[in-house]
Design a protein around this motif. Structure first.
Motif, short mmCIF file in Angstrom:
data_model
loop_
_atom_site.label_atom_id
_atom_site.label_comp_id
_atom_site.label_asym_id
_atom_site.label_seq_id
_atom_site.Cartn_x
_atom_site.Cartn_y
_atom_site.Cartn_z
N ALA A 45 -5.27 -0.92 5.29
CA ALA A 45 -4.11 -1.49 6.00
C ALA A 45 -3.54 -2.66 5.20
CB ALA A 45 -4.52 -1.95 7.40
N LEU A 46 -4.44 -3.54 4.74
CA LEU A 46 -4.00 -4.71 3.98
C LEU A 46 -3.28 -4.27 2.70
CD1 LEU A 46 -3.93 -7.75 3.41
CD2 LEU A 46 -6.22 -7.54 2.42
N SER A 47 -3.89 -3.36 1.97
CA SER A 47 -3.33 -2.94 0.69
C SER A 47 -1.98 -2.29 0.87
CB SER A 47 -4.29 -1.97 -0.01
OG SER A 47 -5.57 -2.53 -0.05
N THR A 48 -1.88 -1.48 1.90
CA THR A 48 -0.61 -0.80 2.17
C THR A 48 0.49 -1.82 2.44
OG1 THR A 48 -1.82 1.06 3.11
CG2 THR A 48 0.51 0.90 3.65
N MET A 49 0.17 -2.83 3.22
CA MET A 49 1.18 -3.85 3.49
C MET A 49 1.53 -4.63 2.23
SD MET A 49 1.15 -7.19 5.90
CE MET A 49 0.08 -7.98 4.73
N LEU A 50 0.51 -4.99 1.45
CA LEU A 50 0.75 -5.81 0.26
C LEU A 50 1.74 -5.15 -0.69
CD1 LEU A 50 -2.73 -7.27 -0.73
CD2 LEU A 50 -0.85 -8.35 0.52
N VAL A 51 1.67 -3.84 -0.80
CA VAL A 51 2.56 -3.16 -1.73
C VAL A 51 3.82 -2.65 -1.04
CG1 VAL A 51 0.62 -2.53 -3.19
CG2 VAL A 51 1.41 -0.92 -1.47
N GLY A 52 4.01 -3.08 0.20
CA GLY A 52 5.26 -2.74 0.87
C GLY A 52 5.28 -1.32 1.42
N GLY A 53 4.10 -0.71 1.45
CA GLY A 53 4.04 0.67 1.93
C GLY A 53 4.08 0.71 3.45
N VAL A 54 4.55 1.80 4.01
CA VAL A 54 4.54 1.94 5.46
C VAL A 54 3.85 3.23 5.86
CG1 VAL A 54 6.52 0.52 6.05
CG2 VAL A 54 6.87 2.87 5.27
N ALA A 55 3.64 4.08 4.88
CA ALA A 55 3.03 5.38 5.18
C ALA A 55 1.51 5.22 5.30
CB ALA A 55 3.37 6.37 4.09
N ASP A 56 0.79 6.31 5.42
CA ASP A 56 -0.65 6.22 5.61
C ASP A 56 -1.39 6.07 4.27
OD1 ASP A 56 -1.28 9.77 6.09
OD2 ASP A 56 0.14 8.68 4.81
N GLY A 57 -0.65 6.00 3.20
CA GLY A 57 -1.29 5.76 1.90
C GLY A 57 -0.60 4.57 1.27
N PHE A 58 -0.92 4.26 0.05
CA PHE A 58 -0.15 3.21 -0.60
C PHE A 58 0.09 3.57 -2.05
CE2 PHE A 58 -3.68 1.41 -2.85
CZ PHE A 58 -4.78 1.65 -2.04
N ASP A 59 1.10 2.94 -2.60
CA ASP A 59 1.58 3.26 -3.92
C ASP A 59 0.73 2.52 -4.95
OD1 ASP A 59 2.94 3.60 -6.24
OD2 ASP A 59 4.89 3.00 -5.43
N LEU A 60 -0.18 3.24 -5.60
CA LEU A 60 -1.08 2.60 -6.57
C LEU A 60 -0.31 1.96 -7.72
CD1 LEU A 60 -4.37 4.59 -7.15
CD2 LEU A 60 -4.08 2.14 -6.76
N ALA A 76 3.11 -5.12 17.55
CA ALA A 76 3.04 -3.92 18.37
C ALA A 76 2.58 -2.72 17.53
CB ALA A 76 4.39 -3.63 19.02
N ASP A 77 2.85 -2.79 16.22
CA ASP A 77 2.37 -1.75 15.30
C ASP A 77 0.92 -2.05 14.94
OD1 ASP A 77 1.66 -0.20 13.16
OD2 ASP A 77 3.35 -0.77 11.89
N PRO A 78 -0.03 -1.21 15.39
CA PRO A 78 -1.44 -1.54 15.17
C PRO A 78 -1.80 -1.63 13.68
CG PRO A 78 -1.20 0.65 16.17
CD PRO A 78 0.15 0.03 16.17
N GLN A 79 -1.12 -0.86 12.84
CA GLN A 79 -1.45 -0.93 11.41
C GLN A 79 -0.99 -2.28 10.82
OE1 GLN A 79 -0.05 2.23 8.82
NE2 GLN A 79 -1.36 1.48 7.14
N TYR A 80 0.18 -2.73 11.25
CA TYR A 80 0.66 -4.03 10.79
C TYR A 80 -0.27 -5.14 11.28
CZ TYR A 80 3.41 -8.16 9.95
OH TYR A 80 3.80 -9.40 9.52
#
Lengths: 244, 244
Positions: free
Chosen positions: A204-219, A26-30
Motif C-alpha cells: 500500500a505504501l509503495s503504491t502510494m509513493l509512486v502515485g499508483g492507484v491500481a493494485d500494483g505499482f509501477d516499478l 474512506a479509501d482503505p488502501q489510502y
C-alpha cells in the motif's frame, strides 16, 4: 528541484491532494498507506534521535556535542508529532512503527560512524535525504497529512552546521575527502538497499509513493524516485567537496 | 521538605534573594559562584541527555524507549536554557561547563546501567536528586537566577513513569528488589563522592551552596545538605519498595 508538484498529469493524486483526511481515508488502501508512511517516518525519527545522541559522543568539543544533541532533540520532537497524529487517526503508534523497525535498525547498524566526521556526514546526508523524501511524498497526500509532513520537513536542516566542519576538515587534509566520499557512497547504498526492502514488503505504501492507484505499482517509477533522490545526493556531495 | 526557605535566620541570603542579577553580580564572588552553578547544571543536563538517550536502547518496548527519549529531550532543553543564560551574562558556556565535565563524566562512567530496570532507577534517582538540589540552591540565588533554576526544576519529574515499572518488576520477582536496592545505594554513593570532589575544587560555588559569605565555608553545613538529600533519597527508595 525535480519533484513533480504540478498535479496536471496525475489526476489520481490531484484527487487525493484536494481532499482532507476524513474524505481521503474512506479509501482503505489510502488509509493503510498513510498509516505505513507515518509509522515509517515516526520510527525513522526515533531511530535518528538514538543515533544522533550516540554520535554526539564522538564530538571533539562541547559546542559540537551540543549541536548534534540539538539535532537529536529536533528529531525526537518530529517523532512526537508523528506519533500524536497516529493516535489522532486512531491507530496504535507502536503497531504502525513496528513493520519498519528492522530495516531502519539494520541501516543504522551497518552505518555506525567510526569517527566524528563520519557522524557529521551521516547527519547531513540523512537529514537531506529525509527532506527530499518528505518533499517527494507531500504532493501525494491529503491536505491534513500533507500539512503535518511539511511541518516536520520545515523544521529539518539542522545539519547545515555539518557542511562547514566537513569542508574545513577536507581543506586541512585532502585525504579526508577520499575517505568521506567512500563513506557517503556507502550510506547511500545502504539507505537504498533498506528502502528497496521496505518497498518490496509494503504494497500500500509503495503504491502510494509512486502515485499508483491500481493494485500494483509501477516499478519503473520507484526506480525514478530513487534516481531523483540519488541525483540530489550526488549534487550535495559535490557541493561538500566530496566526489559521490 | 527540609529545605530552609524562611529567610529570617539567614540575613546574607535574604540580601541576595532580594536582589536581581544586576545588583547581586556586582559581588565578584557571587558572580563566580553563579557561573559555576550554571556551568555545573548545564553540563549535568547535557550529560544526562547523553546517558538517557544511551539507556533508551535498553528499553523493552517502543513506548518505553519513547518515554526515556522524552526525558532525554527535556534535559537537552534545560541545557539550552542554562547555556542561553550563561551567554546572556556574558560568560563562555563551554568555559563555565568544563570544570565539571570530569566529575560528571566519571559519575556516569561508574554508573552505566547494565539493564533496563537499572536504567529506570537511575533516571528516577537522578531526576529526584537534581530536583532536591535545585530546590536547596534556589533560596540562595538572586531573583533572576532563581527564576531560571525554578523554571528548569518545574519541568523535571518526567521520571515518574519509572516508579510504576520498577514496582511491578519487584512484585513479579522480589529478588529484583534486592539487586535494585544495591544499585540505588551505589548510585547515591557515586553521586556523593563526585559531589564532594566538586565541593573540594570549587570554593566560590561551595561557599554559596552552604550559605557562606566569608572566605571559607562551613563544612558541617555541606554535610547537612548532603544528609538532607540522602534522607529524601532514602524515603523515595522506600516508597519504591527498595530498602535504601
Amino acid at each position: 528541484m525535480e519533484t513533480p508538484d504540478t498535479p496536471a498529469e496525475t489526476p489520481a493524486e490531484t484527487t487525493i491532494a484536494a481532499k482532507d483526511w476524513a474524505a481521503a481515508s474512506a479509501d482503505p488502501q489510502y488509509r493503510a498507506a498513510v498509516v505505513d508512511l507515518l509509522g515509517a517516518l515516526a520510527y525513522g525519527e526515533l531511530a535518528a534521535f538514538e543515533r544522533l545522541a550516540e554520535d554526539a559522543k564522538l564530538a571533539p568539543s562541547l559546542e559540537d556535542k551540543a549541536e548534534l544533541a540539538a539535532m537529536a532533540s529536533a528529531e525526537f520532537h518530529h517523532f512526537e508529532q508523528l506519533r500524536a497524529r497516529l493516535s489522532t487517526i486512531e491507530t496504535d503508534p507502536t503497531a504502525a512503527m513496528e513493520p519498519f523497525a528492522a530495516a531502519l535498525d539494520e541501516f543504522h547498524r551497518l552505518t555506525a560512524p567510526s569517527d566524528w566526521l563520519e557522524g557529521l556526514v551521516k547527519a547531513y546526508v540523512g537529514d537531506s535525504i529525509a527532506s527530499d523524501f518528505y518533499r517527494e511524498v507531500a504532493a501525494r497526500l491529503d491536505a491534513d497529512t500533507r500539512e503535518l509532513v511539511l511541518a516536520v520537513l520545515d523544521d529539518t536542516g539542522h545539519a547545515g552546521f555539518a557542511v562547514e566542519k566537513v569542508r574545513s576538515a577536507i581543506e586541512a587534509d585532502p585525504r579526508v575527502g577520499g575517505r568521506l566520499a567512500l563513506w557517503a557512497r556507502r550510506l547511500m547504498g545502504e539507505a537504498l538497499s533498506q528502502a528497496q526492502r521496505v518497498v518490496a514488503d509494503r504494497d500500500a505504501l509503495s503504491t502510494m509513493l509512486v502515485g499508483g492507484v491500481a493494485d500494483g505499482f509501477d516499478l519503473a517509477e520507484v526506480g525514478r524516485m530513487f534516481t531523483r533522490i540519488t541525483e540530489a545526493h550526488t549534487k550535495r556531495m559535490a557541493a561538500l567537496g566530496l566526489a559521490a
